[in-house]
Every structure is written in structure tokens, then in C-alpha cells.
Motif scaffolding. Structure first.
Motif, PDB file in Angstrom:
ATOM      1  N   GLY A  42       0.838  -1.206   0.000  1.00 50.51           N
ATOM      2  CA  GLY A  42       0.000   0.000   0.000  1.00 50.51           C
ATOM      3  C   GLY A  42       0.865   1.245   0.000  1.00 50.51           C
ATOM      4  O   GLY A  42       2.097   1.175  -0.049  1.00 50.51           O
ATOM      5  N   PRO A  43       0.212   2.387   0.056  1.00 54.28           N
ATOM      6  CA  PRO A  43       0.990   3.637   0.083  1.00 54.28           C
ATOM      7  C   PRO A  43       1.798   3.752   1.374  1.00 54.28           C
ATOM      8  O   PRO A  43       1.351   3.310   2.435  1.00 54.28           O
ATOM      9  CB  PRO A  43      -0.085   4.713  -0.014  1.00 54.28           C
ATOM     10  N   LYS A  44       2.970   4.323   1.266  1.00 50.54           N
ATOM     11  CA  LYS A  44       3.811   4.490   2.452  1.00 50.54           C
ATOM     12  C   LYS A  44       3.305   5.678   3.251  1.00 50.54           C
ATOM     13  O   LYS A  44       2.971   6.707   2.698  1.00 50.54           O
ATOM     14  CB  LYS A  44       5.259   4.702   2.027  1.00 50.54           C
ATOM     15  N   LYS A  45       3.286   5.497   4.542  1.00 48.88           N
ATOM     16  CA  LYS A  45       2.776   6.568   5.417  1.00 48.88           C
ATOM     17  C   LYS A  45       3.911   7.288   6.102  1.00 48.88           C
ATOM     18  O   LYS A  45       4.941   6.814   6.342  1.00 48.88           O
ATOM     19  CB  LYS A  45       1.837   5.986   6.466  1.00 48.88           C
TER      20      LYS A  45
END
Length: 45
Positions: A42-45
């Protein structure tokens, strides 16, 4: 008669390949220490 001879030759080649792979055995390198990525990250936070 030719198709039968071709089929027999193909079958003999396939059996020889399987017997060769069985005689060689599995690779001896072991497994990778890192796990395989099984999902899309998923997108990196």
C-alpha cells in the motif's frame, strides 16, 4: 504410422526428461532468508 512413431518418440523424450530431473534431485542452495512479497504494498505513510 508416422504419427504413431512421432508420439512414441515424444513420449520417450518426456520420460527421459522426467527421469533425468528425478536423478539430479532438488537444488541444494536452500531457501532465501527474505520472504516473498505476496500482496501489493500500500501507500507508504
Amino acid at each position: 504410422m508416422r504419427p504413431l512413431a512421432a508420439a512414441a518418440l515424444g513420449l520417450a523424450a518426456a520420460v527421459a526428461l522426467v527421469l533425468t530431473a528425478t536423478a539430479i534431485g532438488p537444488p541444494q542452495d536452500g531457501t532465501s532468508p527474505e520472504p516473498l512479497l505476496t500482496t501489493v504494498p500500500g501507500p507508504k505513510k
